[in-house]
Design an enzyme around this catalytic site. Structure first.
Site, mmCIF file in Angstrom:
data_model
loop_
_atom_site.group_PDB
_atom_site.id
_atom_site.type_symbol
_atom_site.label_atom_id
_atom_site.label_comp_id
_atom_site.label_asym_id
_atom_site.label_seq_id
_atom_site.Cartn_x
_atom_site.Cartn_y
_atom_site.Cartn_z
ATOM 1 N N LYS A 116 3.285 13.231 4.113
ATOM 2 C CA LYS A 116 2.182 12.007 4.227
ATOM 3 C C LYS A 116 1.516 12.120 6.124
ATOM 4 C CE LYS A 116 4.117 8.471 1.863
ATOM 5 N NZ LYS A 116 5.013 9.638 1.355
ATOM 6 N N GLU A 200 2.393 4.419 12.167
ATOM 7 C CA GLU A 200 1.302 4.108 12.347
ATOM 8 C C GLU A 200 1.230 2.599 12.316
ATOM 9 O OE1 GLU A 200 -0.105 4.974 8.502
ATOM 10 O OE2 GLU A 200 0.697 3.528 7.149
ATOM 11 N N ASN A 235 8.704 -3.652 1.893
ATOM 12 C CA ASN A 235 7.846 -2.644 1.439
ATOM 13 C C ASN A 235 7.402 -1.735 -0.059
ATOM 14 O OD1 ASN A 235 7.300 -2.246 4.696
ATOM 15 N ND2 ASN A 235 8.975 -1.238 4.607
ATOM 16 N N GLU A 275 -3.357 5.612 -2.600
ATOM 17 C CA GLU A 275 -3.258 4.649 -2.221
ATOM 18 C C GLU A 275 -4.203 4.148 -0.972
ATOM 19 O OE1 GLU A 275 0.991 3.806 -1.319
ATOM 20 O OE2 GLU A 275 0.864 4.166 -3.774
ATOM 21 N N GLU A 288 -1.964 6.969 1.400
ATOM 22 C CA GLU A 288 -1.569 8.153 1.074
ATOM 23 C C GLU A 288 -1.947 8.836 -0.232
ATOM 24 O OE1 GLU A 288 2.387 6.831 1.978
ATOM 25 O OE2 GLU A 288 2.909 5.974 -0.211
ATOM 26 N N ASN A 290 -0.328 9.228 -3.651
ATOM 27 C CA ASN A 290 1.104 9.866 -4.201
ATOM 28 C C ASN A 290 0.022 10.916 -5.435
ATOM 29 O OD1 ASN A 290 3.059 8.193 -3.353
ATOM 30 N ND2 ASN A 290 1.603 6.323 -4.100
ATOM 31 N N PHE A 348 17.781 -10.296 -1.392
ATOM 32 C CA PHE A 348 17.375 -9.165 -3.076
ATOM 33 C C PHE A 348 17.855 -8.079 -2.337
ATOM 34 C CE2 PHE A 348 13.424 -11.908 -2.145
ATOM 35 C CZ PHE A 348 12.946 -11.839 -3.294
#
Length: 666
Positions: A116, A200, A235, A275, A288, A290, A348
């Site tokens: 990345k 970032e 995320n 993305e 980024e 993938n 979760f």
């Protein structure tokens, strides 16, 4: 074409690749750890090779073990799936040296875009708008804090080699940046064998939209439209759809052309995803790339009719794309819900155990829509603590977004999972949420709409009345069964009454039932009359009913004096009583839960990594008490209030179950 392919992965993605390989007449080889020796992908493959102990860093991401499995099986090509070794250039290098085809991009593209930090530098050099940040290596937590201050909070700390939400933290202040750096570094090392971190700017209120690209080695490259992936927690994507309800054709074209140009700049081949973060004005910023197949690829396949795995295999075999950009259209709408082994009622947190019941909805047509379920588990199988908690991807297609959404609602209501905590109720709640229905969503959706976590669904009056009517009709069927049994035993027949009280979600409905051969007419005390039809019989765990012609799918369990009903994300105790029993029930005392306010309970099965306090220590509200690792994620448990540690019941290295007492307070 290849005769035999090895899948260097596990779970649902391994099963997904095997399905396409079988369709193409290609034999498949599965690899598995000791924990996965009875896994579904092992059963589906033509051959299987054992590669080591359960932890991924001792099996699935050990290149030498995968290479030995390739040698032993004679596989000519390898599909890496996603995660594990899918974006590891050393693995691609080893395959090339062994003369084995990699069903993915070339090593150079993986190095350029899979990392990345490097990808952001290249994107910036190519004139692509990127999110402000620090792309250099960060030595320690204090440097992370300093950089975060310079960028300006909030910031995102990310693993350079990361993916799937692993090794990612949002920090809103110095303390969170310090803690997030260390946790991200640890997770990155455990999940990817690479602990490099970059930082970032975290863009608030963004939409996460990605472009699917497909390129061959003959200079051809196309984009297969976009996927909206804005419904995320920690995320990690939870709900995806294609196309996006937000983009217009002009923005879609601009994003698609930019994605293809970026792919061609690094000589990309195979399927890949670029993305973007998109703001409310449709400005988009490269996030980024993938260099692999994405988890959410099925929604693209459903709206384009293109099998991405087949295309990857053909490109790896040296074939040119036979699809041009003009051939790529948008047919209907598709939605994907990720079914996770996580307990939504416990924020979760991961859940493990045996699937005592696992009955997905039938794949194929459902009403006017289509259901697809990509899964890697089966009833009776074990959900392990060693791997990602996703166990299935439920996808639906419709001619419109509304049709796809309604098909998804019915499919979720039909999905039976028992034995573990799971997020089906939460997914159903999202599908009925006004913001999701309208398409007005951002990556902050879950944080904004469920700030205190998910505590279940409160159904509206109309839905409650439908469920009450259905349960009254079902209870009548059960009463007739019981009357016949008692008549057989006692040589007399007990009459089933017409008047009943249905109590659910703190509401009481007095009803009367008039039944015939076709169904039941249920009349409420206010005179409202509904018609109930269905073929439910006592013992069925799924009831497919119609109330005034509207479909109603209920998951049914037995409780004393009624049913446990799960529908539309709600988990209800429905008591169906005679009028006299309902009157007496008002005087029954309510059982209170035990007091655990002076204990720190383990919220999920996991391994204690660190204890931050000692017996006798005074702790403040919000102070870190310990760290528990589960399913490759580190979870910091904090003090809910001020207090003094009385006793430690666990230490580093201990494996704990849900609700085990970690420490007690005075």
């Amino acid at each position: 074409m290849f005769d035999k392919i090895l899948i260097a992965n596990r779970g649902e993605i391994a099963c997904r690749v095997i399905k396409t390989a079988k369709k193409m007449g290609i034999r498949t080889v599965a690899v598995h750890s000791e924990a996965d020796k009875h896994a579904l992908h092992v059963e589906m493959a033509d051959e299987a090779v054992h590669i080591g102990p359960p932890p991924a860093n001792q099996s699935y991401i050990v290149i030498d073990k995968i290479m030995q499995a390739i040698k032993d099986s004679g596989a000519q090509a390898v599909h890496p799936g996603y995660g594990f070794l899918s974006e590891n250039p050393k693995f691609a290098d080893a395959l090339e040296a062994a003369g084995v085809a990699f069903i993915g991009p070339p090593k150079g593209a993986i190095e350029a875009m899979g990392d990345k930090i490097t990808s952001k530098k290249l994107a910036k050099e190519a004139g692509v708008n990127t999110v402000p940040g620090y792309m250099g290596l960060i030595e320690d937590a204090e440097e992370a804090v300093k950089i975060s201050q310079e960028i300006g909070y909030p910031v995102m700390l990310k693993a350079s080699a990361g993916g799937g939400g692993k090794g990612m933290r949002i920090a809103w202040n110095d303390e969170e940046a310090r803690e997030g750096f260390q946790s991200s570094k640890n997770e990155a090392a455990n999940s990817f064998g690479d602990d490099r971190i970059f930082i970032e700017k975290f863009v608030t209120q963004p939409r996460h939209i990605e472009i699917q690209v497909l390129c061959d080695a003959h200079g051809n490259g196309i984009y297969l439209n976009e996927r909206e992936c804005s419904i995320q927690r920690r995320n990690q994507k939870v709900v995806e759809e294609a196309p996006s309800p937000f983009l217009d054709p002009e923005t879609r074209k601009a994003m698609g052309e930019q994605a293809v140009a970026l792919a061609k700049a690094v000589d990309y081949t195979s399927a890949g995803t670029v993305e973007f973060i998109v703001d409310g004005d449709k400005n988009f910023y490269f996030l980024e790339m993938n260099t692999r197949l994405q988890v959410e690829h099925p929604v693209t396949e459903l709206i384009t009719g293109i099998d991405l795995v087949e295309q990857m295999i053909r490109v790896a075999n040296g074939e040119a794309l036979t699809i041009t950009q003009d051939d790529v259209g948008i047919n209907g709408w598709a939605i994907e819900n990720r079914l996770y082994a996580e307990d939504p009622y416990r924020n979760f947190l991961p859940s493990i155990g045996r699937l005592t019941r696992y009955r997905p909805p039938e794949e194929g047509k459902l009403g006017d829509g289509i259901v697809r379920n990509d899964t890697g588990v089966y009833e009776g199988g074990e959900i392990s603590m060693y791997y990602d908690p996703m166990i299935a991807k439920l996808c639906t297609w419709g001619h419109t977004r509304g049709e796809a959404l309604e098909t998804m609602r019915n499919a979720l209501d039909s999905f039976e999972v028992e034995g573990i905590g799971h997020n089906l109720p939460f997914l159903a709640a999202v599908m009925d949420h006004p913001r999701f229905i309208s398409g007005e969503i951002t990556t902050a959706f879950i944080a904004e709409e469920y700030p205190e976590g998910f505590s279940g669904v409160e159904l509206g009056e109309d839905t409650l009345r439908d469920i009450a009517a259905a349960c009254a009709a079902m209870n009548r069927v059960a009463e007739i069964r019981r009357a016949r049994i008692s008549g057989t035993l006692d040589n007399h027949e007990r009459k089933v009454g017409e008047a009943w009280n249905v109590y659910l979600q703190d509401q009481s409905f007095d009803v009367s039932i008039d039944a015939d051969r076709e169904g039941s007419t249920v009349t409420f005390a206010d005179g409202d009359t509904v018609r109930v039809n269905g073929s439910w019989t006592p013992g069925d765990t799924l009831a497919r009913m119609e109330v005034n012609g509207r479909p109603l799918v209920l998951k049914v369990g037995k409780i004393s004096g009624g049913f446990r009903i799960r529908s539309r994300g709600a988990d209800l105790k429905v008591h169906v009583r005679s009028p006299r029993h309902a009157e007496l029930a008002l005087h029954m005392p309510e059982k209170m839960p035990p007091d655990t306010s002076k204990m720190l309970l383990c919220p999920m099965p996991g391994l204690v990594v660190k204890i931050n306090v000692a017996e006798g220590d005074e702790v403040q509200e919000g102070q870190a008490l310990c760290t528990v690792e589960a399913m490759k994620m580190e979870n910091i448990l904090r003090a809910e209030r001020q207090g003094t540690v009385k006793k430690l019941n666990a230490g580093p290295g201990d494996s704990l179950a849900v609700d085990d007492v970690i420490m007690e307070f005075e």
